[in-house]
Enzyme design. Structure first.
Site, short mmCIF file in Angstrom:
data_model
loop_
_atom_site.label_atom_id
_atom_site.label_comp_id
_atom_site.label_asym_id
_atom_site.label_seq_id
_atom_site.Cartn_x
_atom_site.Cartn_y
_atom_site.Cartn_z
N LYS A 9 43.25 44.85 30.90
CA LYS A 9 43.21 45.28 32.46
C LYS A 9 44.14 44.67 33.52
O LYS A 9 44.56 45.41 34.32
CB LYS A 9 41.71 44.96 32.90
CG LYS A 9 40.47 45.65 31.80
CD LYS A 9 39.22 45.49 31.98
CE LYS A 9 38.62 43.91 32.31
NZ LYS A 9 38.88 43.23 31.05
N ARG B 276 31.19 46.88 36.32
CA ARG B 276 30.75 46.41 34.78
C ARG B 276 29.26 46.63 34.46
O ARG B 276 28.99 46.06 33.27
CB ARG B 276 31.12 44.92 35.07
CG ARG B 276 32.02 44.29 34.05
CD ARG B 276 32.55 42.89 34.54
NE ARG B 276 33.18 42.22 33.71
CZ ARG B 276 34.47 41.72 33.93
NH1 ARG B 276 35.05 42.39 34.95
NH2 ARG B 276 35.02 40.99 33.07
N ARG C 251 46.93 33.30 26.32
CA ARG C 251 47.18 33.78 27.72
C ARG C 251 47.42 32.63 28.82
O ARG C 251 46.72 31.76 28.66
CB ARG C 251 45.94 34.77 28.22
CG ARG C 251 46.03 34.82 29.72
CD ARG C 251 45.13 35.92 30.26
NE ARG C 251 43.89 35.35 30.22
CZ ARG C 251 42.78 36.14 30.54
NH1 ARG C 251 42.98 37.64 30.88
NH2 ARG C 251 41.44 35.66 30.54
N ARG D 138 42.85 29.95 31.95
CA ARG D 138 41.46 29.98 32.81
C ARG D 138 40.36 28.86 31.94
O ARG D 138 40.43 28.97 30.80
CB ARG D 138 40.91 31.38 32.61
CG ARG D 138 41.45 32.05 34.18
CD ARG D 138 41.16 33.66 33.95
NE ARG D 138 40.03 34.45 33.30
CZ ARG D 138 39.66 35.42 33.23
NH1 ARG D 138 40.46 36.12 33.79
NH2 ARG D 138 38.34 35.81 32.76
N ARG E 104 31.59 36.25 26.54
CA ARG E 104 32.06 37.39 27.52
C ARG E 104 31.99 38.63 26.50
O ARG E 104 31.42 40.00 26.91
CB ARG E 104 33.18 37.04 27.80
CG ARG E 104 33.12 36.26 28.99
CD ARG E 104 34.58 35.35 29.17
NE ARG E 104 35.84 36.25 29.64
CZ ARG E 104 36.89 35.75 29.40
NH1 ARG E 104 37.25 34.60 29.04
NH2 ARG E 104 37.98 36.40 29.84
#
Ligand code: AP5
Ligand code: MG
Length: 253
Positions: free
Chosen positions: A44, A119, A159, A192, A203
């Site tokens: 996203k 969401r 990431r 993160r 998640r």
């Protein structure tokens, strides 16, 4: 030579995108709202960053807004941190208030790109009810990105994100030119806190229970377009562009 051709294509994409945004801004067309949905690590943020360059519309990520609030130790940040650290969703009302405060800024008047909002079905209902109550109507398109779980885990573990502009990188798929430094703004790259295996599993579970029902919600409204995101970011971006309303197909450029 391939590098030069790539630059020329990218310049063409950017220029056409800018003229697209200027056309929208100067015409009587409704503001465009692009909603990017998908599980964690679906891409996203990656697609929203590229779309912002292409369309000249602001990228609004509720995750980024929460992280900014956490850094600034605001009351919203303090509330959000407890949920984000556990991989849970921040309560709807806190999220909706923060989002509406952001989209009331003048840079959103011609539209915006939503990344990670709505969401829950409750967030979506409230969002569309409030938009419908406004005098200026908007045009909405919902793009649902998806990839299988193994790919999502691979993406999340590799990431890195820019502290300055939030641009995402990946150590294998899209590394920065200089290790640890953002190509776009020169900011430091970091991992993160919620990108650990345990929080990521939570998640994904939360996504399936609370966010996936939005797929049928938007299908029933006729707004949803499915974008398989297992291909490279550039290939996915082409699909994203083709799914936008009133956008000249890349092939014609
Ligand atoms: P948020 O920040 O939105 O996190 P998320 O939804 O879990 O999604 P990610 O940001 O992890 O993934 P992404 O889809 O943006 O993927 P990316 O482009 O980075 O939310 C964080 C938390 O905030 C939530 O858990 C919740 O607590 C709270 N929150 C946020 N919004 C909320 C809301 N509306 N309501 C309540 N709570 C909310 O890509 C991932 C990696 O893959 C990168 O390394 C990238 O380089 C790479 N990559 C991307 N595309 C490709 C590709 N096609 N091929 C190969 N690699 C790729
Ligand atoms: Mg993101």
């Amino acid at each position: 030579m391939r590098f030069l051709i790539g630059c020329v294509i990218m310049m063409g994409v950017i220029c056409t995108g800018k003229s697209f945004a200027m056309h929208r801004a100067s015409s009587v067309e409704k503001p465009l709202v692009v909603i990017l949905m998908g599980p964690p690590a679906a891409g996203k943020g990656t697609q929203a960053t590229a779309l912002t360059d292409y369309l000249g519309l602001p990228h609004i990520s509720t995750g980024d807004l929460f992280r900014e609030n956490i850094r600034n130790q605001t009351p919203v940040g303090k509330t959000a941190k407890a949920y984000i650290d556990q991989g849970k969703l921040v309560p709807d009302q806190v999220t909706i208030d923060m989002l509406f405060a952001r989209i009331s800024h003048p840079d959103c008047q011609h539209g915006y790109i939503l990344d990670g909002f709505p969401r829950t079905v409750e967030q979506a209902r409230t969002f569309h009810q409030r938009l419908e109550a406004q005098a200026a109507k908007v045009e909405c398109v919902v793009l649902n990105l998806n990839a299988d779980d193994a790919e999502l885990v691979e993406r999340i573990t590799g990431r890195m994100i820019c502290k300055g502009c939030s641009k995402p990188y990946h150590k294998h798929y899209s590394p920065p030119q200089q290790e640890g430094v953002c190509d776009a703004c020169g900011g430091d790259l970091y991992q993160r806190d919620d990108d650990t295996a345990a929080v990521f599993t939570k998640r994904l579970e939360v996504y399936r229970v609370q966010t996936a029902p939005l797929i049928s919600y938007y299908q029933s409204k006729g707004l949803l377009k499915q974008i398989p995101s297992k291909n490279s970011s550039d290939q996915v971006f082409q699909e994203v562009i083709h799914a936008l309303p009133h956008t000249p197909a890349l092939a014609e450029k």
